[in-house]
Design an enzyme around this catalytic site. Structure first.
Site, short mmCIF file in Angstrom:
data_model
loop_
_atom_site.label_atom_id
_atom_site.label_comp_id
_atom_site.label_asym_id
_atom_site.label_seq_id
_atom_site.Cartn_x
_atom_site.Cartn_y
_atom_site.Cartn_z
N LYS A 151 -3.00 -16.52 9.00
CA LYS A 151 -2.28 -15.67 9.97
C LYS A 151 -1.69 -16.44 11.16
CE LYS A 151 -4.50 -11.27 8.83
NZ LYS A 151 -3.44 -10.41 8.35
N ASP A 200 -14.92 -15.97 7.56
CA ASP A 200 -13.51 -15.65 7.38
C ASP A 200 -12.93 -15.37 8.76
OD1 ASP A 200 -11.08 -14.42 7.02
OD2 ASP A 200 -11.74 -13.10 5.40
N TYR A 209 0.83 -1.21 0.00
CA TYR A 209 0.00 0.00 0.00
C TYR A 209 0.87 1.26 0.00
CZ TYR A 209 -3.05 -3.68 1.71
OH TYR A 209 -3.72 -4.85 1.86
N TYR A 216 -13.49 -6.94 4.98
CA TYR A 216 -12.19 -7.07 4.32
C TYR A 216 -11.86 -8.55 4.24
CZ TYR A 216 -7.35 -6.95 2.99
OH TYR A 216 -6.19 -7.17 2.30
#
Ligand code: PMP
Length: 426
Positions: free
Chosen positions: A278, A249, A21, A149
């Site tokens: 993760k 998710d 980003y 997200y």
């Protein structure tokens, strides 16, 4: 490392390496890491920083847990990689056994992938292929909620907040269906009308819908917000009634972050498909998994072509699976849940006074996550100043200054984190 070496490396980095980003022509500052252990990241110039964001929410047991690193090394000495088509191996099998022991019993089929985004892609494809196999090929759209997200790949972006960071890619994305963001926050009273727009959307479009996908309880990357468990309960019920699959998710929320091992436990529901990544490997190495029910797996396998059409090169990476086995074992070696409960209390106590700051619009805490919603985000330069002045690594984005520390972070370290957050928010 000599100061001139550090400068040379950083100059090359600025010139040639694209960071996440970030602009390539005006790159934000990057700190050169020498080592990391426990809650600390050490820079090449000797600076030591408390990692208040668990390196993007992964390092729940801290950096480089010795048992996990040893497991990777032991596995590397045997074989580092082997294709998962036509072969299988102990790390993949033992990690699946360990996952099944902590996941809801109905989610007992495991598909490994390599990152969170790819797990989401796989979950969406599973849902779509399931519907095709059931003879309902028109059911190929997804529904979700605003503010979500799910990753940066095209399929995952298409089910993430459409007006957020991915807006620019509108033209290349499949158009899915969005219900408004849930209104009722986690610890507010529930109001039944909160679910009504989603109920209406699902009833209206049921014949087009393969699945609903949401982040359970905690909307991370595009909202940093905790919503009410009742929303999930009603969602589960309606998905079952309308025969629409429910994908959760748990990539950010899984493995204890919200105080429960999986966030879905706050609502007492079980999805049809679940994504984890993760903290699965203690954040040491990329790995993700999609777990699904026998109904989904059998549905796909009994349709045409009878195989699930996905297979990443590094699927079930032996190194990553070995890390996963060791990382899951670590949860039994300390009382992570008590640590997270204590962090919840301390973060609430120490962040609450930030409400008085003119720049702070909201303070939210759940489990080992504390968020300050800001009117205006500090500049990269200001954040870097605060990081260096406090020795606390924070990484605000959009409107949020937050902490998601490793579960081994001490109360004294948490106090340093909240003080740094306050300084950056002012
Ligand atoms: N889903 C959620 C909920 C996430 O928080 C993230 C990453 N922040 C992803 C998916 C994507 O994971 P990755 O960056 O590993 O592709």
């Amino acid at each position: 490392m000599m100061a001139t070496d550090i400068e040379r490396l950083l100059a090359f980095d600025r010139q040639h390496l694209w960071h996440p980003y970030a602009s390539m022509t005006q790159p934000p500052p990057a700190n050169l890491v020498a080592s990391a252990l426990g809650t600390r990241i050490r820079l090449q110039d000797g600076t030591e920083l408390i990692d208040a964001v668990s390196s993007w929410w992964c390092m729940v047991h801290g950096h480089n847990p010795p048992a996990v690193i040893a497991a990777i090394q032991e596995q590397a000495a045997q074989f580092a990689q082997v294709m998962f088509a036509g072969f299988t191996h102990r790390p993949a099998i033992e990690l699946a056994e360990a996952l099944l022991a902590v996941c809801p019993p109905s989610l007992n089929r495991v598909f490994y992938a390599d990152t969170g985004s790819i797990a989401v892609e796989c979950a969406l494809k599973m849902a779509a292929q399931y519907q095709v196999a059931k003879g309902r090929p028109k059911r190929c759209r997804m529904a979700t909620i605003r503010g979500g997200y799910h990753g940066d790949t095209t399929g995952a972006m298409a089910v993430s907040e459409p007006a957020g960071m991915h807006e620019i890619f509108h033209g290349i994305m499949v158009q899915h269906l969005f219900a408004p963001q849930p209104h009722c926050e986690f610890d507010q009273p529930w109001r039944d009308d909160d679910f009504a727009p989603m109920a209406e959307l699902l009833r209206k479009h049921r014949d087009e819908l393969a699945a609903v996908i949401v982040e359970p309880i905690f909307q991370g990357g595009n909202a940093m917000r905790f919503y009410h468990p009742e929303y999930l309960r009603q969602l589960r019920e309606l998905c079952s009634e309308l025969d629409i699959l429910l994908i959760l998710d748990e990539i950010a929320t899984g493995f204890g972050r919200t105080g429960k091992f999986f966030a879905q436990e706050h609502a007492g529901i079980v999805p049809d498909i679940m994504c984890v990544s993760k903290a699965l490997t203690g954040g040491t190495i990329a790995l993700s998994a999609v777990l699904c029910s026998g109904e989904v797996a059998d549905g796909i396998s009994s349709g045409t072509p009878g195989q699930f059409m996905h297979g990443p090169t590094y699927m079930a990476s032996p190194l990553a699976c070995a890390a996963g086995c060791a990382a899951l074992r670590l949860f039994k070696s300390y009382d992570w849940a008590a640590n997270v409960r204590a962090m919840d209390v301390q973060l609430r106590r120490e962040l609450a006074p930030c409400r008085e700051l003119a720049n702070v619009k909201a303070v939210r805490v759940l489990g080992a996550t504390g968020v300050l919603e800001l009117a205006k985000l500090p500049s990269y330069e200001r954040v870097q100043e605060v990081v260096m002045a406090t020795g606390v690594w924070i990484r605000p984005f959009d409107h949020w200054l937050y902490t998601m520390p490793p579960f081994i972070t001490t109360p004294a370290e948490i106090s340093r984190i909240t003080a740094a957050m306050r300084m950056a928010a002012e």
